[in-house]
Design a protein around this motif. Structure first.
Motif, mmCIF file in Angstrom:
data_model
loop_
_atom_site.group_PDB
_atom_site.id
_atom_site.type_symbol
_atom_site.label_atom_id
_atom_site.label_comp_id
_atom_site.label_asym_id
_atom_site.label_seq_id
_atom_site.Cartn_x
_atom_site.Cartn_y
_atom_site.Cartn_z
ATOM 1 N N SER A 190 -6.441 8.325 -2.435
ATOM 2 C CA SER A 190 -6.646 7.730 -1.111
ATOM 3 C C SER A 190 -6.063 6.336 -0.971
ATOM 4 O O SER A 190 -5.716 5.923 0.130
ATOM 5 C CB SER A 190 -8.141 7.672 -0.775
ATOM 6 O OG SER A 190 -8.798 6.679 -1.539
ATOM 7 N N SER A 191 -5.953 5.595 -2.074
ATOM 8 C CA SER A 191 -5.668 4.154 -1.958
ATOM 9 C C SER A 191 -4.623 3.671 -2.941
ATOM 10 O O SER A 191 -4.693 2.535 -3.420
ATOM 11 C CB SER A 191 -6.959 3.360 -2.160
ATOM 12 O OG SER A 191 -7.965 3.788 -1.273
ATOM 13 N N PRO A 243 -12.699 2.652 -5.101
ATOM 14 C CA PRO A 243 -11.267 2.573 -4.773
ATOM 15 C C PRO A 243 -10.701 1.157 -4.717
ATOM 16 O O PRO A 243 -9.539 0.939 -5.067
ATOM 17 C CB PRO A 243 -11.195 3.242 -3.394
ATOM 18 C CG PRO A 243 -12.392 4.132 -3.335
ATOM 19 C CD PRO A 243 -13.461 3.417 -4.107
ATOM 20 N N TRP A 244 -11.538 0.178 -4.268
ATOM 21 C CA TRP A 244 -11.034 -1.181 -4.075
ATOM 22 C C TRP A 244 -11.811 -2.203 -4.916
ATOM 23 O O TRP A 244 -11.788 -3.396 -4.633
ATOM 24 C CB TRP A 244 -11.137 -1.566 -2.593
ATOM 25 C CG TRP A 244 -10.594 -0.504 -1.696
ATOM 26 C CD1 TRP A 244 -9.289 -0.249 -1.422
ATOM 27 C CD2 TRP A 244 -11.349 0.476 -0.961
ATOM 28 N NE1 TRP A 244 -9.171 0.819 -0.571
ATOM 29 C CE2 TRP A 244 -10.424 1.291 -0.265
ATOM 30 C CE3 TRP A 244 -12.710 0.738 -0.822
ATOM 31 C CZ2 TRP A 244 -10.812 2.344 0.557
ATOM 32 C CZ3 TRP A 244 -13.099 1.798 -0.012
ATOM 33 C CH2 TRP A 244 -12.163 2.584 0.669
ATOM 34 N N PHE A 301 -0.655 4.646 0.489
ATOM 35 C CA PHE A 301 -1.697 5.647 0.706
ATOM 36 C C PHE A 301 -1.056 6.971 1.115
ATOM 37 O O PHE A 301 -0.318 7.038 2.099
ATOM 38 C CB PHE A 301 -2.669 5.186 1.782
ATOM 39 C CG PHE A 301 -3.218 3.798 1.571
ATOM 40 C CD1 PHE A 301 -3.228 3.202 0.314
ATOM 41 C CD2 PHE A 301 -3.725 3.071 2.640
ATOM 42 C CE1 PHE A 301 -3.734 1.927 0.113
ATOM 43 C CE2 PHE A 301 -4.234 1.791 2.458
ATOM 44 C CZ PHE A 301 -4.234 1.221 1.196
ATOM 45 N N THR A 336 -6.144 -4.332 3.818
ATOM 46 C CA THR A 336 -6.965 -3.450 2.979
ATOM 47 C C THR A 336 -7.869 -4.202 2.002
ATOM 48 O O THR A 336 -8.974 -3.708 1.707
ATOM 49 C CB THR A 336 -6.056 -2.474 2.214
ATOM 50 O OG1 THR A 336 -5.237 -1.775 3.148
ATOM 51 C CG2 THR A 336 -6.883 -1.456 1.439
ATOM 52 N N THR A 376 1.549 4.518 5.244
ATOM 53 C CA THR A 376 1.353 3.087 5.478
ATOM 54 C C THR A 376 2.600 2.388 6.012
ATOM 55 O O THR A 376 2.702 1.175 5.925
ATOM 56 C CB THR A 376 0.882 2.406 4.183
ATOM 57 O OG1 THR A 376 1.654 2.885 3.078
ATOM 58 C CG2 THR A 376 -0.587 2.704 3.929
ATOM 59 N N HIS A 394 -11.717 -4.275 2.040
ATOM 60 C CA HIS A 394 -12.581 -3.212 1.507
ATOM 61 C C HIS A 394 -13.117 -3.528 0.115
ATOM 62 O O HIS A 394 -13.998 -2.797 -0.381
ATOM 63 C CB HIS A 394 -11.833 -1.883 1.482
ATOM 64 C CG HIS A 394 -11.689 -1.242 2.823
ATOM 65 N ND1 HIS A 394 -12.764 -0.729 3.512
ATOM 66 C CD2 HIS A 394 -10.601 -1.040 3.612
ATOM 67 C CE1 HIS A 394 -12.335 -0.218 4.668
ATOM 68 N NE2 HIS A 394 -11.042 -0.399 4.750
ATOM 69 N N PRO A 427 0.841 -1.204 0.000
ATOM 70 C CA PRO A 427 0.000 0.000 0.000
ATOM 71 C C PRO A 427 0.869 1.244 0.000
ATOM 72 O O PRO A 427 1.958 1.264 0.582
ATOM 73 C CB PRO A 427 -0.797 -0.127 1.297
ATOM 74 C CG PRO A 427 0.058 -0.980 2.183
ATOM 75 C CD PRO A 427 0.751 -1.946 1.270
#
Length: 302
Positions: free
Chosen positions: A139-140, A162-163, A100, A190, A119, A193, A98
């Motif tokens: 954001s991700s 986002p996911w 972020f 994560t 992260t 999500h 990640p």
């Protein structure tokens, strides 16, 4: 526990402890105690074999989430830890983490190749590696290196969720990726999500965890620019509520001295989370997951 009660309890804890960040204070105290109890150094050979046993093998795609604070018994620098992982994966393997951004202000231009991450130290060192690529997402975002990096990252800035589908997180499942949490366990995974994205159209409840969209501008080091809009997630989560539903058929736990490691394959992990979501079993406590909100509605899966 209602939101009002939780807020009151939080304010009381802040006053008693003299700390505004109660969770952060609790984590620091836990780490302090852990360092007093667990003092045995981790041998590099033991760490290497443990990682192999947990599925870090040549040619795999590996997703890693970590907390470098928990590596205090591992005699490696972050860069050396990354080298070890890449060595185990080999030239045909892909490493992803990640990335972020710390600064998620949509009124500022997201500098894809420069924005530091929140992260963890390992992720930030990995991000700075000249071979590492980063997906475009305020954001991700995700960083990766290896043959599958392009496929993982290339469409993130084209997704609304986002996911969701075409995000790096769902593509981990498509690539049969192995996931590791090193010092950062189940609560930090994560890919959980993906559930609210994949069930957005199907289950009314998951439409309530999003509220509007965020639009921002981005720029790469090479001068490429663009804009991206994505759904904004709201709500309050407690991932530990799901942990008992992920038995050893999905998640494997290991430990070297103080360092706890969680391992799972991305595909069955995400599939289990989605199955639970359809049954009304969710990590969300806000919005309140009332049973009637989990009645399936017609529509395509996001």
């Amino acid at each position: 526990m209602s939101r009002v009660v939780r807020s009151s309890a939080k304010r009381l804890a802040q006053k008693l402890l003299g700390q505004s960040d109660v969770r952060g204070f609790a984590r620091r105290q836990k780490l302090w105690i852990s360092k007093k109890i667990y003092r045995r150094p981790v041998a590099i050979a033991d760490l290497r074999q443990c990682l192999i046993d947990l599925g870090v093998t040549p040619g795999r795609t590996l997703w890693l989430q970590s907390s470098w604070n928990e590596f205090y018994n591992v005699p490696l620098r972050p860069s050396e830890m990354i080298e070890l992982l890449r060595d185990l994966l080999g030239p045909n393997g892909t490493l992803a983490m990640p990335a972020f951004p710390i600064d998620q202000d949509p009124d500022r231009v997201f500098l894809v190749d420069r924005a530091p991450v929140y992260t963890g130290l390992l992720c930030e060192v990995f991000r700075r590696n000249p071979d590492t690529r980063r997906s475009i997402h305020l954001s991700s975002s995700v960083c990766a290196v290896g043959p599958n990096a392009d496929y993982l990252l290339k469409d993130h800035h084209l997704t609304l969720m986002p996911w969701g589908r075409d995000s790096p997180f769902c593509r981990l499942a498509e690539l049969d990726a192995r996931m590791l949490g090193m010092g950062a366990g189940f609560n930090f995974m994560t890919p959980l999500h993906a559930t609210e994205c994949l069930l957005f159209d199907e289950i009314p409840f998951f439409r309530r965890v999003f509220d509007g969209t965020i639009r921002y501008r981005w720029k790469t080091a090479g001068g490429e620019t663009g804009e991206h809009e994505y759904m904004r997630r709201t709500g309050d989560i407690r991932p530990q509520r799901l942990r008992r539903h992920f038995g050893p058929d999905i998640c494997i736990d290991a430990r070297l001295s103080n360092l706890r490691i969680l391992a799972a394959d991305a595909k069955p992990f995400i599939e289990r989370a989605v199955t639970l979501g359809r049954r009304g079993i969710t990590m969300y406590i806000q919005p309140v997951p009332r049973p009637e909100l989990f009645n399936s509605s017609k529509g395509s899966i996001a």
